[in-house]
Design a protein around this motif. Structure first.
Motif, short mmCIF file in Angstrom:
data_model
loop_
_atom_site.label_atom_id
_atom_site.label_comp_id
_atom_site.label_asym_id
_atom_site.label_seq_id
_atom_site.Cartn_x
_atom_site.Cartn_y
_atom_site.Cartn_z
N GLY A 1 -36.05 -45.91 17.22
CA GLY A 1 -36.51 -44.95 18.23
C GLY A 1 -36.29 -43.50 17.87
O GLY A 1 -36.24 -42.64 18.75
N LYS A 2 -36.17 -43.21 16.57
CA LYS A 2 -35.94 -41.83 16.13
C LYS A 2 -37.04 -41.39 15.16
O LYS A 2 -37.48 -42.18 14.32
N THR A 3 -37.46 -40.15 15.29
CA THR A 3 -38.45 -39.61 14.36
C THR A 3 -37.76 -39.22 13.06
O THR A 3 -36.54 -39.02 13.02
N GLU B 1 -43.26 -29.74 16.40
CA GLU B 1 -43.45 -29.45 17.81
C GLU B 1 -44.31 -30.52 18.49
O GLU B 1 -45.41 -30.82 18.03
N GLY B 2 -43.78 -31.11 19.53
CA GLY B 2 -44.51 -32.12 20.29
C GLY B 2 -44.42 -33.52 19.72
O GLY B 2 -44.92 -34.48 20.34
N LEU B 3 -43.77 -33.68 18.56
CA LEU B 3 -43.74 -35.00 17.91
C LEU B 3 -42.87 -35.99 18.67
O LEU B 3 -43.24 -37.17 18.81
N ASP B 4 -41.73 -35.55 19.18
CA ASP B 4 -40.85 -36.46 19.90
C ASP B 4 -41.52 -37.01 21.17
O ASP B 4 -41.40 -38.21 21.48
N GLU B 5 -42.24 -36.14 21.87
CA GLU B 5 -42.95 -36.58 23.07
C GLU B 5 -44.06 -37.56 22.71
O GLU B 5 -44.27 -38.57 23.39
#
Length: 290
Positions: A41-43, A48-52
């Motif tokens: 569950g980790k990038t 910007e905006g990638l986690d969402e």
């Protein structure tokens, strides 16, 4: 189902974007640690905006694996470096990924190469793989990425896209997959044209940057302020000169234009000179700093 091959700076956002817009996606990468991180569950990088986007994709059921999947569509998004000596593209990663796809792909599957390649790369290096494997039933498509690090999520949504295919109907079908999230215009054309347009886009910018860098040198010798010259010149409605700088950075512009120089060494003279001008800038700036 779509199997995205290569979960780096281009492949991962593409996989997440498709999954978050209702496409069934499995992302595949040979890097076990990378896949384990994503499954936890980790990038694997910041954007910007990638986690969402990652959270939305997880809710939609995206999966990550080191195994290639049996599915109807494959998107290969792996690096394409170039040989530093002859400047030609090194397609080894694309070739390796496509070979493995052909080992598992069902009859009639679509193989999309999203990696940036030089014109004729698919004809020279990918199409022969199909013939050698007796897999001419697999349909080839080229859908070059068009995003910039730092603004990937926005540009995935809003940038225009190009789909190159042997069969226009296959091209239109792939265009529908990208249209699940892409709000820009999607052009369907042939594979070679799609290859060329992507390289041309980055070459255009490299040449424009070289022009501004050469202007900087001329203005320095002539005792003029290059920034002021460019500012005023750009007031003309048909002039848009970029700013000079200490070289060219990023993933694409320092690399992709060399594909044309490597493949057309007797013809791409203007492009070669532009790239040499850009390559001279770090030393030029260092000399000025002293």
């Amino acid at each position: 189902m779509v199997n995205v091959i290569g979960l780096g700076y281009i492949g991962l956002p593409t996989a997440l974007m498709m999954a978050s817009h209702g496409v069934e996606v499995v992302g595949t990468d040979y890097n076990e640690e990378l896949v384990a991180t994503l499954n936890a569950g980790k990038t694997t990088f910041k954007e910007e905006g990638l986690d969402e986007l990652f959270a939305d994709a997880l809710k939609s059921g995206i999966k990550f694996s080191t195994d290639y999947q049996v599915c109807d569509t494959y998107i290969v998004s792996v690096p394409t470096p170039y040989d530093k000596l002859d400047k030609k593209i090194d397609p080894c990663y694309v070739v390796a990924a496509c070979k493995t796809v052909l080992e598992v792909a069902p009859e009639g599957a679509v193989l999309v190469v999203e990696s940036t390649v030089s014109p004729n790369t698919i004809d020279r290096f990918v199409r022969p793989l199909l013939i050698e494997a007796g897999r001419e039933d697999v349909r080839l498509v080229h859908a070059p990425e068009r995003i910039i690090p730092g603004n990937m999520v926005y540009e995935l949504l809003h940038n225009n896209r190009t789909i190159g295919a042997d069969d226009p109907e296959v091209g239109e079908a792939v265009a529908k997959v990208y249209a699940s999230f892409c709000q820009g215009e999607i052009s369907v054309t042939d594979i070679r044209t799609a290859e060329m347009t992507k390289v041309v886009e980055n070459t255009f910018r490299a040449v424009n940057i070289a022009f501004s860098n050469e202007l900087a040198k001329i203005c320095r010798i002539g005792g003029m302020d290059v920034a002021e010259v460019i500012r005023i010149a750009n007031k003309h409605p048909r002039v848009n000169i970029l700013n000079p700088g200490p070289g060219v950075g990023g993933h694409c512009i320092p690399v992709d234009p060399w594909f044309l120089v490597g493949d057309y060494p007797e013809t791409a003279n203007f492009i070669r000179l532009a790239l040499q001008t850009n390559a001279s800038m770090p030393e030029y700036v260092m000399h000025r700093a002293h």
